[in-house]
Design a protein around this motif. Structure first.
Motif, PDB file in Angstrom:
ATOM      1  N   LEU A   6       1.045  -1.077   0.105  1.00 16.87           N
ATOM      2  CA  LEU A   6       0.063   0.053  -0.009  1.00 16.87           C
ATOM      3  C   LEU A   6       0.875   1.138   0.016  1.00 16.87           C
ATOM      4  O   LEU A   6       1.871   1.375   0.839  1.00 16.87           O
ATOM      5  N   TRP A   7       0.636   2.176  -0.983  1.00 19.41           N
ATOM      6  CA  TRP A   7       1.224   3.587  -0.980  1.00 19.41           C
ATOM      7  C   TRP A   7       0.176   4.282  -0.491  1.00 19.41           C
ATOM      8  O   TRP A   7      -0.947   4.628  -1.202  1.00 19.41           O
ATOM      9  N   SER A   8       0.440   5.183   0.685  1.00 19.67           N
ATOM     10  CA  SER A   8      -0.596   6.091   0.907  1.00 19.67           C
ATOM     11  C   SER A   8       0.162   7.539   0.959  1.00 19.67           C
ATOM     12  O   SER A   8       1.032   7.700   1.488  1.00 19.67           O
ATOM     13  N   GLU A 225      11.029   3.545   2.872  1.00 21.70           N
ATOM     14  CA  GLU A 225       9.778   3.459   3.456  1.00 21.70           C
ATOM     15  C   GLU A 225       8.811   4.635   3.381  1.00 21.70           C
ATOM     16  O   GLU A 225       7.688   4.257   3.362  1.00 21.70           O
ATOM     17  N   ALA A 226       9.338   5.832   3.152  1.00 20.45           N
ATOM     18  CA  ALA A 226       8.654   6.963   3.278  1.00 20.45           C
ATOM     19  C   ALA A 226       9.246   8.020   2.608  1.00 20.45           C
ATOM     20  O   ALA A 226      10.328   7.879   2.508  1.00 20.45           O
ATOM     21  N   GLN A 241       3.931   7.087   2.429  1.00 16.75           N
ATOM     22  CA  GLN A 241       4.791   5.914   3.140  1.00 16.75           C
ATOM     23  C   GLN A 241       4.062   4.703   2.287  1.00 16.75           C
ATOM     24  O   GLN A 241       2.992   4.578   2.008  1.00 16.75           O
ATOM     25  N   ARG A 242       4.632   3.565   2.880  1.00 15.74           N
ATOM     26  CA  ARG A 242       4.492   2.192   2.281  1.00 15.74           C
ATOM     27  C   ARG A 242       4.029   1.447   3.566  1.00 15.74           C
ATOM     28  O   ARG A 242       4.636   1.533   4.642  1.00 15.74           O
ATOM     29  N   GLY A 243       3.095   0.316   3.149  1.00 10.11           N
ATOM     30  CA  GLY A 243       2.662  -0.450   4.264  1.00 10.11           C
ATOM     31  C   GLY A 243       1.803  -1.598   3.813  1.00 10.11           C
ATOM     32  O   GLY A 243       1.858  -1.869   2.508  1.00 10.11           O
ATOM     33  N   ALA A 244       1.236  -2.280   4.818  1.00  8.57           N
ATOM     34  CA  ALA A 244       0.283  -3.405   4.155  1.00  8.57           C
ATOM     35  C   ALA A 244      -1.025  -2.990   3.575  1.00  8.57           C
ATOM     36  O   ALA A 244      -1.553  -2.064   3.809  1.00  8.57           O
TER      37      ALA A 244
END
Length: 370
Positions: A6-8, A225-226, A241-244
């Motif tokens: 996920l890119w937010s 990561e961000a 930022q990147r995440g699940a």
């Protein structure tokens, strides 16, 4: 490195995602923001962020063969990348468009649309049009609103939606009108007739609002990561930022029919009709037969919202992109399984993408019962 991520994106101030009308066609009216933004806008921001992390020379990248093309593709191709979205996130939870088949009165009473039991003649032929389940209830579609995970799960399961699971646009973001004027930077002067008005989006602090995009196929161990990137028209600054990847809600229970709900806009050759379906005449009226992910379906009726118009700028050819019409998120398709188990069909279809440009995030669906 995970294959799906996920890119937010979070706005540092306001954001502006220009509607499809060109600046010179505005006249005395205001240019509004498209929100959630077009998929290509977020995809461009993601690819730019990856390139900037490699300190790429964009002129060299655009001129020909470049190592970065193995990671983010070429200017006119996504290469190994695939996307799903965009969608909104509030407090880290994905929000979903309210299905067009959901209706609500001013005082919060709700009903939904369902295919009529008998067909009537219309411009599509003799078909079963959608009707209210409670015909006397003065309800209408809920516009400019979103559902939480639990809210969409309730709808897909054929249950009433708890009002606490509905998020109106007014609780998530505000509109800000801006007045600007074009100028010649070389002379620091303005010209005649260059006034323009725009409407920006300001996410509300209490909503903790972000824009999300699911990315697949990005293999870059050195990627941070961000970071920060300019997003949308006017190059407004946003933090990423990147995440699940957030999960999709799954319907419970079982009924005789399947309900396909578009979660992102879809591009179909037939406008409202999903690709692969063709009209078929039955004694009871016209239906549409087709196959999705190996599941043979009979499309009985549909509720499709106003088309989403998207164009954009082709940076390779330095020209406007063709203006296309997409079936909007929230559109609903009432189907029957031609053969096979309905539970298996729901599982096989849930979360797939329909139509054209699926690599750009188009046509994601959630599947429930009707």
């Amino acid at each position: 490195m995970m294959n799906k991520q996920l890119w937010s994106f979070a706005a540092l101030d306001t954001l502006f995602f220009k509607e499809s009308r060109p600046m010179e066609a505005v006249g005395g009216s205001e240019l509004a923001s498209v929100f959630p933004p077009p998929a290509r806008t977020l995809i461009g921001a993601i690819r730019t962020a990856v390139g900037e992390s490699h300190k790429v020379d964009w002129a060299e990248y655009g001129a020909g063969s470049h190592p970065l093309r193995d990671i983010i593709g070429a200017p006119d191709s996504l290469g190994p990348l695939r996307f799903t979205g965009p969608y909104l996130l509030s407090h880290g939870e994905r929000l979903f468009p309210v299905p067009c088949a959901y209706l609500q009165t001013a005082d919060g009473q709700q009903t939904r649309l369902t295919p009529a039991k008998s067909a009537i003649e219309c411009d599509l032929g003799k078909v079963r049009l959608p009707i209210k389940m409670q015909a006397d209830l003065p309800a209408k579609p809920l516009e400019n609103a979103f559902l939480t995970f639990e809210g969409l799960q309730q709808f897909l399961s054929g249950k009433e939606i708890d009002q606490s699971q509905i998020r109106t646009a007014a609780t998530l973001f505000a509109h800000e009108e801006r007045l600007g004027i074009g100028r010649d930077n070389s002379t620091r002067t303005t010209g005649d007739g260059l006034l323009y008005q725009t409407r920006h989006i300001r996410p509300l602090h209490a909503a903790d609002l972000q824009i999300g995009m699911t990315v697949s196929g990005l293999q870059d161990p050195s990627l941070p990561e961000a970071g920060m990137v300019r997003l949308g028209a006017e190059g407004r600054l946003a933090a990423w930022q990147r995440g699940a990847v957030p999960a999709l809600p799954v319907a419970d229970g079982s009924k005789s029919g399947l309900l396909l709900v578009l979660l992102t806009p879809a591009l179909f050759a037939g406008g409202w009709l999903p690709d692969g379906f063709a009209a078929h005449e039955e004694e009871s009226g016209r239906v549409w037969l087709g196959e999705l992910a190996g599941i043979r379906l009979k499309l009985i009726s549909s509720v499709v919202g106003k088309p989403v118009r998207e164009g954009g700028w082709d940076m390779v050819r330095r020209a406007p992109r063709p203006l296309l019409s997409y079936a909007p998120g929230g559109s609903c398709y009432f189907c029957e399984v031609v053969d096979g188990d309905i539970g298996h069909a729901r599982s096989a279809l849930h979360g797939i993408q329909l139509g054209q440009e699926t690599e750009y995030g188009r046509g994601e669906i959630a599947v429930g019962y009707c």
